[in-house]
Design an enzyme around this catalytic site. Structure first.
Site, PDB file in Angstrom:
ATOM      1  CD  GLU A 243      -2.813  -1.179   2.450  1.00 34.60           C
ATOM      2  OE1 GLU A 243      -2.626  -0.331   3.358  1.00 34.60           O
ATOM      3  OE2 GLU A 243      -3.698  -2.040   2.509  1.00 34.60           O
TER       4      GLU A 243
ATOM      5  CG  HIS B 159      -6.045  -0.237   4.787  1.00 31.32           C
ATOM      6  ND1 HIS B 159      -4.983  -1.104   4.840  1.00 31.32           N
ATOM      7  CD2 HIS B 159      -6.769  -0.473   5.916  1.00 31.32           C
ATOM      8  CE1 HIS B 159      -5.052  -1.835   5.944  1.00 31.32           C
ATOM      9  NE2 HIS B 159      -6.137  -1.459   6.607  1.00 31.32           N
TER      10      HIS B 159
END
Length: 317
Positions: free
Chosen positions: A264, A283
């Site tokens: 990420e 997220h």
């Protein structure tokens, strides 16, 4: 005066109370960046002056701890502490604290939203309409379908309640929860393999394996029911993402909705970017003002407890 180094940009974004707790205790809050997580190289540069760390998804290794000789406590602004070397912290006498339960409802609500969006192609319809189209995209009703919940803690149990309200049948797998507790929440306890074979939709709420092995590897993804939907708002490492993209491309899996990834932000060449019937979000399942305040207050209070020589309330083991 002790210094609290805050590496996560979301700390106390929706409440001044966590800042007040640190400031009133003289714990000198310092956040070098308020719009992005602190890069690892910069973290090592700030670490020597830190008496406390409040972190997000940062990887806190023994190297970071050794670079911070004054460090007395590490606080996770969230629930899972898998990105922190807890054993190394304990070996150095540094307690690790977190905020259990603070974001459970936020994540459970978001997870159910992902399920709805994936099954009814809401994001695809929006994109098409915004581009000038007017498609009629069909997707199944949830009533009467079977939801398999992998991990039956706080979030899994809340999700079970939402699913029951929609008339879904429930399967659950969690080797750490007694079967009687699972049944008490209206779900049937089953082995993981049975859940994957029977569920029309699977939602993940388990911690990642410390070894880095994906819980749903290619073999288990292939064993999922034809046309089923995968939802993951937990951790990216739970899923073999390349295999998932392949199985979506082949049509074996009906759809996937993901809020967590092994890397990420998501790399530009990530295979899921091009996979069909896929909903990808950044997220953000825990990103509600209510959860943000609760997380901030819980970790700030525990940081102050440790810095003043008291036991924390929410210590990770």
């Amino acid at each position: 005066m002790p210094t609290t180094l805050i590496t996560t940009p979301t700390f106390a974004r929706h409440s001044t109370r966590p800042w007040q707790i640190l400031e009133e205790a003289g714990a000198g809050p310092l956040r070098p960046s308020d719009d992005a997580a602190l890069p690892a190289s910069e973290l090592l540069g700030y670490a020597p002056d830190a008496d406390a760390l409040i972190v997000g998804m940062d990887v806190i290794t023994a190297e970071v701890m050794d670079a911070a000789p004054r460090l007395k406590v590490i606080a996770k602004h969230g629930v899972g502490v898998d990105t922190i070397d807890v054993a190394a912290a304990h070996a150095r006498g540094i307690p690790v604290v977190c905020a259990p339960g603070s974001n459970s409802r936020a994540v459970a609500e978001y997870t159910f939203g992902l399920l709805l969006c994936a099954t009814r192609s809401l994001a695809a319809s929006h994109t098409a309409v915004a581009a000038g189209g007017w498609p009629k995209l069909f997707g199944p009703e949830l009533h009467g379908k079977t939801l398999g919940i992998v991990g039956f803690g706080r979030i899994g149990r809340l999700l079970a309640g939402y699913a029951r309200a929609f008339g879904m049948e429930l399967l659950a797998h969690d080797p750490y929860v007694p079967d009687s507790d699972i049944r008490a929440h209206g779900a049937e306890p089953v082995p993981l393999e049975a859940l994957l074979a029977r569920a029309d939709a699977v939602s993940l709420h388990a911690p990642p394996d410390p070894s880095g092995t994906a819980l749903l590897d290619r073999a288990r993804l292939t064993a999922m029911k034809q046309g089923s939907v995968l939802v993951n708002a937990a951790r990216g490492g739970l899923v073999d993402e390349r295999a998932l993209a392949d199985l979506l491309g082949s049509g074996h899996l009906g759809a996937a909705a993901l809020d967590a990834f092994s890397t990420e932000p998501l790399p530009a060449d990530h295979p899921l970017r091009e996979a069909p019937r896929t909903l990808l979000t950044s997220h953000m399942a825990a990103c509600t003002p209510e959860a943000n305040q609760a997380m901030g207050v819980m970790v700030a209070e525990d940081v102050v407890r440790v810095l003043t020589g008291n036991e924390p309330r929410h210590q990770a083991r």
